[in-house]
Design an enzyme around this catalytic site. Sequence first.
Site, PDB file in Angstrom:
ATOM      1  N   VAL A 124       3.770  -1.262   4.646  1.00  0.00           N
ATOM      2  CA  VAL A 124       4.836  -0.957   3.693  1.00  0.00           C
ATOM      3  C   VAL A 124       4.870   0.540   3.392  1.00  0.00           C
ATOM      4  O   VAL A 124       5.943   1.165   3.360  1.00  0.00           O
ATOM      5  CB  VAL A 124       4.647  -1.796   2.414  1.00  0.00           C
ATOM      6  CG1 VAL A 124       5.448  -1.227   1.255  1.00  0.00           C
ATOM      7  CG2 VAL A 124       5.046  -3.245   2.669  1.00  0.00           C
ATOM      8  N   GLN A 129      -1.337  -3.929  -1.451  1.00  0.00           N
ATOM      9  CA  GLN A 129      -1.825  -2.652  -0.925  1.00  0.00           C
ATOM     10  C   GLN A 129      -1.522  -2.513   0.574  1.00  0.00           C
ATOM     11  O   GLN A 129      -2.340  -2.033   1.357  1.00  0.00           O
ATOM     12  CB  GLN A 129      -3.325  -2.517  -1.188  1.00  0.00           C
ATOM     13  CG  GLN A 129      -3.671  -2.170  -2.625  1.00  0.00           C
ATOM     14  CD  GLN A 129      -3.261  -0.747  -2.991  1.00  0.00           C
ATOM     15  OE1 GLN A 129      -3.151   0.132  -2.151  1.00  0.00           O
ATOM     16  NE2 GLN A 129      -3.027  -0.529  -4.289  1.00  0.00           N
ATOM     17  N   SER A 130      -0.322  -2.877   0.968  1.00  0.00           N
ATOM     18  CA  SER A 130       0.055  -2.887   2.383  1.00  0.00           C
ATOM     19  C   SER A 130       0.159  -1.484   2.971  1.00  0.00           C
ATOM     20  O   SER A 130       0.904  -0.630   2.481  1.00  0.00           O
ATOM     21  CB  SER A 130       1.396  -3.601   2.542  1.00  0.00           C
ATOM     22  OG  SER A 130       1.915  -3.413   3.837  1.00  0.00           O
ATOM     23  N   ASN A 131      -0.562  -1.255   4.074  1.00  0.00           N
ATOM     24  CA  ASN A 131      -0.434  -0.006   4.822  1.00  0.00           C
ATOM     25  C   ASN A 131       0.905   0.059   5.550  1.00  0.00           C
ATOM     26  O   ASN A 131       1.523   1.112   5.663  1.00  0.00           O
ATOM     27  CB  ASN A 131      -1.572   0.121   5.835  1.00  0.00           C
ATOM     28  CG  ASN A 131      -2.931   0.203   5.192  1.00  0.00           C
ATOM     29  OD1 ASN A 131      -3.125   0.874   4.195  1.00  0.00           O
ATOM     30  ND2 ASN A 131      -3.891  -0.522   5.754  1.00  0.00           N
TER      31      ASN A 131
END
Length: 337
Positions: A79, A75-77
């Site tokens: 990325v 759930q990378s912001n």
Amino acid sequence: MHLSRFPRLRFAHLPTPLEPLDNLSGRLGGPRIWIKRDDCTGLATGGNKTRKLEFLMADALEKGANTIITQGATQSNHVRQTAAIAAKLRLACHILLEDRTESKDATYNFNGNVLLDRLYGATVSKRSGATDMNLEMEISAETLRGEGKKPYVIPGGGSNPIGALGYVNAALELVGQANDMGLVIDHVVHATGSAGTQAGLLAGLVGSRSDIPVLGIGVRAPREKQEHSVFALAQQTAEYIGLGDVIRKEDVSANCDYVGDGYGIPTEGMVEAVKLVARTESILLDPVYSGKGMAGLIDLVRKDHFASDRNVVFLHTGGSAALFGYPDCFDLPGYQA
């Protein structure tokens, strides 16, 4: 500090607001809490990585890149924001997601930021936890070079001296806002992970002799490791912008008591903080970074860590899109007839 010497694109909505959280401050009964709204940077629902990407993507274009490679947790912001700006600049984007939580939940693995990654047209591939992600990105880059592409690799979180320039600039922006408002800032608090935000803030605040201390609330690593990462990158950033050896070890402070069971794994404090800020200030935090950062700040206020007459600025790093990957952890009531 003359940051115009460095290549930069301008797509962030700046300056971001600096606002008092008077309802939250009153509820906690401690210092006056302010919020620096870097959730309002404008790119793909906003977030702190947008500032970094202004410098990183300028460097990519200057080097003739036509493909972007980066990595992050599921759930990378970072990325999500990278995929968005790559689409706007008409660059291909290849994303590697590291499974740090081992969650099998479909909502977590395909909703929230992951849905947006795909919506922006990035290709997404998964890697198991504890994978050497830098090596995996280089392998991907070498494959693309063999196909005649020109890849540009952005480290996780955009955290290198080029990316950290975004938060050198944010530090100068914050000091300017405070000066214009007549606000004396006694502390800056934020969630710290890949180190680029805290390192850039330190380079900017120490380099400008602001005398404003920065406390990072760790979301991943133990304190010693986190402070080492921040110190190293802050030194590199200061050198990169020509400040020399101005960062001291005592300038670096991280409290890593609020990580819980690991990166991206919910904690009771995070859940309380997200709900409390939503219900007092109508501001959305995220479960991984800003939620745990605020949980740390709330707990420290309750422990009288800050004097009641102080002004504490919480830097909101964004990430509300990740809430949609964690709906069950908030135990919210269902619909009523």
